[in-house]
Design a protein around this motif. Structure first.
Motif, short mmCIF file in Angstrom:
data_model
loop_
_atom_site.label_atom_id
_atom_site.label_comp_id
_atom_site.label_asym_id
_atom_site.label_seq_id
_atom_site.Cartn_x
_atom_site.Cartn_y
_atom_site.Cartn_z
N ALA A 300 0.69 -1.18 -0.41
CA ALA A 300 0.30 -0.36 -0.22
C ALA A 300 0.85 0.97 -0.32
O ALA A 300 0.87 2.45 -0.76
N TYR A 301 2.23 1.13 1.04
CA TYR A 301 2.95 2.54 0.90
C TYR A 301 3.58 2.89 -0.38
O TYR A 301 3.66 3.45 -1.06
N LYS A 302 4.60 1.46 -0.81
CA LYS A 302 5.08 1.78 -2.85
C LYS A 302 3.90 1.80 -3.22
O LYS A 302 4.20 3.14 -4.05
N ALA A 303 2.86 1.68 -4.00
CA ALA A 303 1.96 2.22 -4.58
C ALA A 303 1.25 3.95 -4.22
O ALA A 303 1.14 4.65 -5.32
N SER A 304 0.93 3.66 -2.98
CA SER A 304 1.05 5.44 -2.82
C SER A 304 1.80 6.54 -3.16
O SER A 304 1.73 7.90 -2.96
N ILE A 305 3.11 5.96 -2.24
CA ILE A 305 3.72 7.00 -2.44
C ILE A 305 4.30 7.39 -3.80
O ILE A 305 4.67 7.93 -4.60
N ALA A 306 4.38 5.71 -4.79
CA ALA A 306 4.08 6.11 -6.23
C ALA A 306 3.24 7.28 -6.95
O ALA A 306 3.37 8.32 -8.24
N TYR A 307 2.37 7.42 -6.14
CA TYR A 307 1.07 8.23 -7.08
C TYR A 307 0.72 9.53 -5.84
O TYR A 307 0.70 10.78 -6.98
N GLU A 308 1.64 10.00 -4.91
CA GLU A 308 1.15 11.12 -4.15
C GLU A 308 3.16 11.94 -4.70
O GLU A 308 2.73 13.09 -5.20
N PRO A 310 4.51 12.52 -7.46
CA PRO A 310 4.04 13.77 -8.49
C PRO A 310 3.31 14.23 -8.80
O PRO A 310 3.46 15.44 -9.21
N LEU A 311 2.25 14.00 -7.42
CA LEU A 311 1.67 15.41 -7.09
C LEU A 311 1.97 16.24 -6.58
O LEU A 311 1.73 17.35 -6.34
N ALA A 312 2.81 15.85 -5.51
CA ALA A 312 3.45 16.64 -4.68
C ALA A 312 4.51 17.37 -5.69
O ALA A 312 4.93 19.15 -6.01
N GLN A 313 5.13 17.15 -7.18
CA GLN A 313 6.04 18.01 -7.39
C GLN A 313 5.42 18.61 -8.71
O GLN A 313 5.81 19.61 -8.75
N LYS A 314 4.28 18.49 -9.17
CA LYS A 314 3.20 19.38 -9.39
C LYS A 314 3.15 21.02 -9.03
O LYS A 314 3.16 21.49 -9.27
N LEU A 315 3.20 20.04 -7.75
CA LEU A 315 2.16 21.10 -7.42
C LEU A 315 4.20 22.15 -6.64
O LEU A 315 3.75 23.40 -6.73
N ILE A 316 4.77 21.79 -6.23
CA ILE A 316 6.11 22.81 -6.35
C ILE A 316 6.58 23.61 -7.57
O ILE A 316 6.60 24.55 -7.20
#
Length: 420
Positions: A300-308, A310-316
């Motif tokens: 679950a964590y591997k999948a959520s990190i892989a998802y989160e 790119p969103l964080a980079q988009k925000l930054i």
């Protein structure tokens, strides 16, 4: 391995609520996440079918005891503990830390030293400062490095001595988002003979915790930050907590972990806690894992990190385009693995509160202020009364929500500048 964000969002009723047809964007996640339906159902089911105090022989009290036992086992699996006896559950991380600080303080002597960091949340600072005042202890401070945004090993090494009794460490900052190498920092502290107390409140929603691998003595987290109810959880190494004498009622149990859990537990919330761990299991299954509970949580964590990430980079990236805006944390894409997706910023000449008030009015939920990262804002020279704008992503947020948020930030800052 991955998951469908639409399937994830379908499990969270709050994400589908609207105010007069107006969508909500939940980016207040560092202060508390939304809960899946399964957590709410577990709390309600416990109140309606197993609502009794502990220790009796009738059906509902026996069932309530099973709820409590299962919550401890679930959190042992969640944190990688050796046994559920190492899991202490209480009102919140801060309350548990105050309780444990007083228990540990029984054995501390005037002149003993404790080490605190400038990166920590107040919940892992004030209990130790006040203990030091009460017991005549010496407090040594470790700053975080303002280029790496982490507590560096050399800085910690310089603060340690043969009088160091305890080191309080931050796993991930609730303001800058940076992740410390707690395993390496713990190794240094243990070499000096100190106990290590880790605050993992902000890390646990975004990364797998393995207490045995870290090597620390205590680790605290908060269930309401990882999709559960309002509870705090403290893991303590079995041999360490077994040797302690906690403050408790004379006639209450001396067993573990009961001797540290004062009063009647919030049994219905413990049912919700197990359901929150169950949600991570379900997320791991969505990612394709069919093994043990721990294996599913890991997936679950591997999948959520892989998802989160790119969103964080988009925000930054989107925030970095705004003149006069400073992101208070790691921005290098090559170092994204060293931060959680909590992004804080300041804007020259504009108060964080004015930005947040406008965006909250647009149903974009986020925070301003110091967010109890009291030492962080002081080291950065940010006025505590102002603080920062803080945006915190969870794996149920979408790229569309981040896009809308960035549009709002740009529009709001432009409007406020025109009003100056």
């Amino acid at each position: 391995m991955g998951f469908s964000v639409d399937a994830v969002r379908g499990r969270f009723p709050a994400l589908n609520l609207a105010d007069n047809g107006k969508r909500r964007i939940y980016l207040d996640n560092p202060a508390g996440t939304q809960v899946p339906q399964a957590v709410a159902d577990a709390v309600a089911r416990c109140l309606l079918t197993t609502n009794a105090n502990l220790g009796g022989y009738f059906e509902t009290t026996v069932a309530a005891g099973q709820v409590v036992d299962e919550a401890h086992q679930a959190m042992a699996d969640f944190l990688g503990a050796s046994t559920p006896e190492e899991i202490i559950i209480g009102a919140n991380m801060t309350t548990l830390t105050y309780h444990m600080s007083r228990t540990l303080g029984r054995d501390f002597k005037p002149g003993d030293e404790i080490v605190l960091t400038r990166m920590d949340h107040e919940g892992n600072v004030s209990p130790w400062l006040q203990l030091a005042e009460d017991r005549g202890l010496v407090v040594r401070w470790v700053p975080f490095h303002q280029q790496s945004w982490q507590v560096e090993e050399q800085a910690l090494a310089e603060a340690l001595s043969d009088r160091t009794r305890l080191v309080a460490l931050n796993y991930a900052s609730n303001l800058t988002g940076s992740i410390n190498n707690v395993k390496a920092l713990t190794r240094l502290a243990k070499q000096a003979g100190a106990l290590v107390y880790v605050d993992a409140v902000q890390f646990a929603p975004h990364g797998l915790v393995d207490v045995r691998d870290i090597g620390c003595d205590f680790l605290a987290c908060s269930a309401y930050k990882f999709f559960g109810p309002h509870l705090g959880v403290l893991w303590g190494r079995r041999d360490v907590i077994d040797a302690l004498t906690p403050y408790k009622c004379r006639c209450s149990s001396n067993g573990l972990p009961e001797r540290f859990e004062t009063g009647t537990p919030q049994i219905e919330l413990l049912a919700g806690l197990s359901a929150a761990v169950g949600y991570f299991e379900a997320l791991g299954e969505m990612a394709g894992e069919k093994g043990s509970r721990r294996a599913k949580i890991t997936a679950a964590y591997k999948a959520s990190i892989a998802y989160e990430n790119p969103l964080a980079q988009k925000l930054i990236d989107g925030l970095s385009d705004i003149a006069g805006l400073t992101i208070q944390g790691i921005t290098d894409p090559a170092r994204l693995q060293h931060r959680v997706p909590t992004v804080s910023f300041t804007v020259a000449g504009i108060s964080p509160e004015s930005i947040v008030r406008q965006m909250n009015a647009e149903n974009i939920f986020l925070w301003s202020g110091h967010n109890y990262a009291w030492e962080v804002v002081h080291q950065l020279g940010i006025p505590a009364d102002d603080g920062v704008v803080r945006i915190g992503i969870a794996h149920y947020n979408t790229a569309g929500e981040i896009g809308e948020t960035l549009e709002s930030v740009h529009r709001t800052i432009a409007m406020l500048r025109q009003q100056r």
